[in-house]
Design a protein around this motif. Sequence first.
Motif, PDB file in Angstrom:
ATOM      1  N   PRO A  79      39.351 -33.660-107.868  1.00  0.00           N
ATOM      2  CA  PRO A  79      40.568 -33.684-108.692  1.00  0.00           C
ATOM      3  C   PRO A  79      40.837 -32.297-109.266  1.00  0.00           C
ATOM      4  CG  PRO A  79      38.718 -34.553-109.924  1.00  0.00           C
ATOM      5  CD  PRO A  79      38.208 -34.283-108.539  1.00  0.00           C
ATOM      6  N   PRO A  80      42.082 -32.027-109.598  1.00  0.00           N
ATOM      7  CA  PRO A  80      42.411 -30.708-110.164  1.00  0.00           C
ATOM      8  C   PRO A  80      41.842 -30.535-111.572  1.00  0.00           C
ATOM      9  CG  PRO A  80      44.303 -32.154-110.222  1.00  0.00           C
ATOM     10  CD  PRO A  80      43.253 -32.873-109.436  1.00  0.00           C
ATOM     11  N   GLN A  92      56.121 -27.912 -90.134  1.00  0.00           N
ATOM     12  CA  GLN A  92      56.338 -26.461 -90.139  1.00  0.00           C
ATOM     13  C   GLN A  92      55.556 -25.876 -88.997  1.00  0.00           C
ATOM     14  OE1 GLN A  92      55.577 -24.542 -94.025  1.00  0.00           O
ATOM     15  NE2 GLN A  92      57.664 -23.920 -93.514  1.00  0.00           N
ATOM     16  N   PRO A  93      56.143 -24.940 -88.277  1.00  0.00           N
ATOM     17  CA  PRO A  93      55.397 -24.327 -87.167  1.00  0.00           C
ATOM     18  C   PRO A  93      54.100 -23.722 -87.674  1.00  0.00           C
ATOM     19  CG  PRO A  93      57.668 -23.569 -87.198  1.00  0.00           C
ATOM     20  CD  PRO A  93      57.454 -24.360 -88.448  1.00  0.00           C
ATOM     21  N   ALA A 132      51.816 -20.780 -87.734  1.00  0.00           N
ATOM     22  CA  ALA A 132      51.922 -19.354 -87.425  1.00  0.00           C
ATOM     23  C   ALA A 132      50.712 -18.841 -86.652  1.00  0.00           C
ATOM     24  CB  ALA A 132      52.097 -18.554 -88.710  1.00  0.00           C
ATOM     25  N   ARG A 176      51.640 -32.579-100.374  1.00  0.00           N
ATOM     26  CA  ARG A 176      51.839 -33.278 -99.107  1.00  0.00           C
ATOM     27  C   ARG A 176      51.151 -32.545 -97.977  1.00  0.00           C
ATOM     28  NH1 ARG A 176      57.615 -34.969 -96.429  1.00  0.00           N
ATOM     29  NH2 ARG A 176      58.117 -32.750 -96.422  1.00  0.00           N
ATOM     30  N   TRP A 177      51.235 -31.255 -98.035  1.00  0.00           N
ATOM     31  CA  TRP A 177      50.650 -30.430 -96.984  1.00  0.00           C
ATOM     32  C   TRP A 177      49.121 -30.406 -97.105  1.00  0.00           C
ATOM     33  CZ3 TRP A 177      53.275 -28.176 -92.978  1.00  0.00           C
ATOM     34  CH2 TRP A 177      52.605 -27.210 -92.230  1.00  0.00           C
ATOM     35  N   GLY A 178      48.623 -30.847 -98.250  1.00  0.00           N
ATOM     36  CA  GLY A 178      47.176 -30.880 -98.436  1.00  0.00           C
ATOM     37  C   GLY A 178      46.589 -29.553 -98.865  1.00  0.00           C
ATOM     38  N   THR A 179      47.423 -28.658 -99.370  1.00  0.00           N
ATOM     39  CA  THR A 179      46.928 -27.342 -99.787  1.00  0.00           C
ATOM     40  C   THR A 179      46.784 -27.289-101.305  1.00  0.00           C
ATOM     41  OG1 THR A 179      48.103 -26.363 -97.935  1.00  0.00           O
ATOM     42  CG2 THR A 179      47.364 -24.867 -99.668  1.00  0.00           C
ATOM     43  N   ASN A 232      49.772 -32.338-109.831  1.00  0.00           N
ATOM     44  CA  ASN A 232      48.319 -32.367-109.859  1.00  0.00           C
ATOM     45  C   ASN A 232      47.763 -31.021-109.384  1.00  0.00           C
ATOM     46  OD1 ASN A 232      48.704 -32.443-107.153  1.00  0.00           O
ATOM     47  ND2 ASN A 232      47.095 -33.956-106.781  1.00  0.00           N
ATOM     48  N   GLU A 274      52.999 -21.976 -93.633  1.00  0.00           N
ATOM     49  CA  GLU A 274      53.127 -21.667 -92.207  1.00  0.00           C
ATOM     50  C   GLU A 274      51.886 -20.935 -91.700  1.00  0.00           C
ATOM     51  OE1 GLU A 274      56.523 -19.235 -91.647  1.00  0.00           O
ATOM     52  OE2 GLU A 274      56.523 -19.416 -89.471  1.00  0.00           O
ATOM     53  N   TYR A 275      51.347 -20.076 -92.552  1.00  0.00           N
ATOM     54  CA  TYR A 275      50.164 -19.317 -92.150  1.00  0.00           C
ATOM     55  C   TYR A 275      48.871 -20.052 -92.469  1.00  0.00           C
ATOM     56  CZ  TYR A 275      52.461 -15.224 -90.335  1.00  0.00           C
ATOM     57  OH  TYR A 275      53.196 -14.382 -89.533  1.00  0.00           O
ATOM     58  N   GLN A 276      48.990 -21.290 -92.807  1.00  0.00           N
ATOM     59  CA  GLN A 276      47.818 -22.159 -92.957  1.00  0.00           C
ATOM     60  C   GLN A 276      46.842 -21.681 -94.012  1.00  0.00           C
ATOM     61  OE1 GLN A 276      49.912 -23.759 -90.411  1.00  0.00           O
ATOM     62  NE2 GLN A 276      47.989 -24.866 -90.473  1.00  0.00           N
ATOM     63  N   PRO A 295      56.728 -21.965 -98.287  1.00  0.00           N
ATOM     64  CA  PRO A 295      56.729 -22.343 -96.872  1.00  0.00           C
ATOM     65  C   PRO A 295      56.097 -21.285 -95.985  1.00  0.00           C
ATOM     66  CG  PRO A 295      58.838 -22.863 -97.856  1.00  0.00           C
ATOM     67  CD  PRO A 295      58.058 -22.097 -98.893  1.00  0.00           C
ATOM     68  N   GLN A 296      56.306 -20.022 -96.338  1.00  0.00           N
ATOM     69  CA  GLN A 296      55.698 -18.972 -95.527  1.00  0.00           C
ATOM     70  C   GLN A 296      54.179 -19.017 -95.616  1.00  0.00           C
ATOM     71  OE1 GLN A 296      57.615 -15.036 -95.429  1.00  0.00           O
ATOM     72  NE2 GLN A 296      58.971 -15.795 -97.031  1.00  0.00           N
ATOM     73  N   PRO A 312      38.212 -31.169-100.645  1.00  0.00           N
ATOM     74  CA  PRO A 312      39.619 -31.471-100.930  1.00  0.00           C
ATOM     75  C   PRO A 312      39.805 -32.692-101.836  1.00  0.00           C
ATOM     76  CG  PRO A 312      39.280 -31.052 -98.602  1.00  0.00           C
ATOM     77  CD  PRO A 312      37.913 -31.167 -99.217  1.00  0.00           C
ATOM     78  N   GLU A 334      55.375 -30.537-102.506  1.00  0.00           N
ATOM     79  CA  GLU A 334      55.360 -30.080-101.107  1.00  0.00           C
ATOM     80  C   GLU A 334      53.955 -29.618-100.705  1.00  0.00           C
ATOM     81  OE1 GLU A 334      57.312 -29.936 -97.636  1.00  0.00           O
ATOM     82  OE2 GLU A 334      58.074 -30.624 -99.571  1.00  0.00           O
ATOM     83  N   LYS A 386      44.624 -35.372 -94.592  1.00  0.00           N
ATOM     84  CA  LYS A 386      44.634 -33.962 -94.225  1.00  0.00           C
ATOM     85  C   LYS A 386      45.206 -33.789 -92.818  1.00  0.00           C
ATOM     86  CE  LYS A 386      43.006 -29.841 -95.659  1.00  0.00           C
ATOM     87  NZ  LYS A 386      43.854 -28.823 -96.175  1.00  0.00           N
TER      88      LYS A 386
END
Lengths: 341, 341
Positions: A316-317, B51-52, B54, A141-144, A157, A118-120, A114-115, A313, A138, B4
């Motif tokens: 595929p992995p 999430q905020p 940062a 979902r966040w697309g990272t 994946n 948070e820092y994208q 999460p940290q 993005p 997670e 995204k």
Amino acid sequence: MKKKVKITSIEVANLAGVSQSTVSRAFTTESPVAKKTREKVISIAKRIGYQPNAMARSLITRKSNMVGIVISNVTSNPFYPEVLDLLSRKFQENGQKVMLFVVHRDQSLDDILPQLLEYQVDGILITAVTLSSAMAFECERWGTPVTLFNRYVPGSNASWFCCDNIAGGRTVGQLFIDSELKRPAYIAGSENTSTSIDREKGFMEIMNENGIKTLREVGNYNYNDAYAAAIQLVDRPNPVDSIFCSNDIMAFGALDAIRSGMDLKVPEDVSIIGFDDIPMASWPSFNLTTVRQPVRRMVDASVEDLISRIKTPEKPPNQKVIMGEMIVRGSSRIPSEVSMS
Amino acid sequence: MKKKVKITSIEVANLAGVSQSTVSRAFTTESPVAKKTREKVISIAKRIGYQPNAMARSLITRKSNMVGIVISNVTSNPFYPEVLDLLSRKFQENGQKVMLFVVHRDQSLDDILPQLLEYQVDGILITAVTLSSAMAFECERWGTPVTLFNRYVPGSNASWFCCDNIAGGRTVGQLFIDSELKRPAYIAGSENTSTSIDREKGFMEIMNENGIKTLREVGNYNYNDAYAAAIQLVDRPNPVDSIFCSNDIMAFGALDAIRSGMDLKVPEDVSIIGFDDIPMASWPSFNLTTVRQPVRRMVDASVEDLISRIKTPEKPPNQKVIMGEMIVRGSSRIPSEVSMS
DNA sequence: TTTACCATTGCATAGGTATGCAGAATTATT
DNA sequence: AATAATTCTGCATACCTATGCAATGGTAAA
């Protein structure tokens, strides 16, 4: 002590007699700016000590140009500092900054990811740490994009790149058999790591195929535990004549245990083989036979994968297993000509 | 693959039927929000995966909660992975993220510091790398505190924390003298590092005071060069009887050179002492006498200094020298009772 | 019941940069 | 020299959150 006044692009603009937009463009290579204008802006910026604010830029471009590296075992196994060094260098070459997290046993990835999000961070590279499938989801979902180094998560994946640990284990087993060793043992790393499990799997496969009974101890990937384990294996009625350790550091522990602790000879009394081929393995004190992990190729593959999935993005992995290489040195008995078929 | 779309505080606000401000406040501990409201916001946020950001926060608070760590020698000396591990852990405990740069010989700090400043790091910690006074000034102008670990810059107002390298060198010299060793040598690390220079200085001082001639070689802080250097020192008409190596890794090289390379005995023929006390020094293969650097205390002091200067920018920099401790093991001859005064 | 006071909340704005769009300045074309 | 085609530049806005200030609501005091 110092004036904490941050210098912004607007001040540069005023001094240069142009708009803030132009200053911004002057600092972006592909942007259309007259050569002369750019030079003027850059020179003024340098004079007053202006630097673009990466935070503000990231906010608008939606690219942080940062990747997260999560690592552990940095002190217990010299293999990982090397990995970190190579990873960091390669990311730098690709213009990515590195946000580092060193994980300890008392910490969970669930607090760390999460940290990073948070820092994208644009992507995450995880090594020497196991990723739960919940966290993998997670990130998805966040697309990272997430890439694992020497670990894998069945369901997710995420990309991953591993040394072929099973094949490595088999090769070691085969070498013992070719050397006519009859009482082999395996010293496992940490029980729940895929690396140790797979190396053991390959090793045991060969032993089973040849009907050879094999002992087993646990060394938790550290010197001291392996030292104790090796003593266990040798200081008994029917001592082993060969030990495969799941990494080099443990092999050093076993070596020292056999030589200094038990006053036996390596490889005459006991053959010892490790895994990793860290630089120390070639030192005269150890002269260790081991399976070399193809670090460079693994690092290159991991970083290239992550960066390409950051750029595209929808890609595929990737998941790949890379073969290691047996490095034969003096800590293991060599197969006699006769026994070679 | 995935949408995204980043989730913002506004969406949480809409779902919770509150304003964006309230969402923001719900995520800030000290902000005034009704307990019930906060709970509702948090639960909705968790549900939709908010999430905020940062970056956005840093932009407005002018605090990135990131520090830069610049390090090198991560692969060549196990001392530094340990330092990195401790530093990183301690910063994490203090809520600071770490942006990492691993420097190589072909790189200059001058290219790296601007990148850190661009990302608005709150502070910079530099270790195993020398900071030019020009760059020190640049950071000062930018208002970013800098702390050096095991290095110092005479002119600047950066903080620094070093092991007492001079005293360490003296202690080693004294031990040799007490042991009645007459032909000592020093194997230097990298020539231009303050650590190597200071250790040499202390060592030579003692030797000069006692009128003992001392040989000198260079080992560049790595195993192989020290191995070669040790051979030089012993394979000659008047061989040395004691070697002080500027770090442990070089001491291992010297040990192996003396024992495997020259087939001599340690400490009977040659005493060897290192510096650092990395974990390997206590392994039976080496059993190295060495000067332990007080890593914990140095790390604690460095991090606490940097964090306090981040919180209170007007604080003056600190500079401190911390004593090491001689750890006597088996690689050095022990002073006889008689020779002790 | 009325007034004062405190706890919450919303509004509006700022933080520093990038970028689409349109206008201005420059160069090329005929 | 006049027009068309380019190249530059500026304006205005968006990115997402934090926070001062004012407004709201509610509760306690009188």
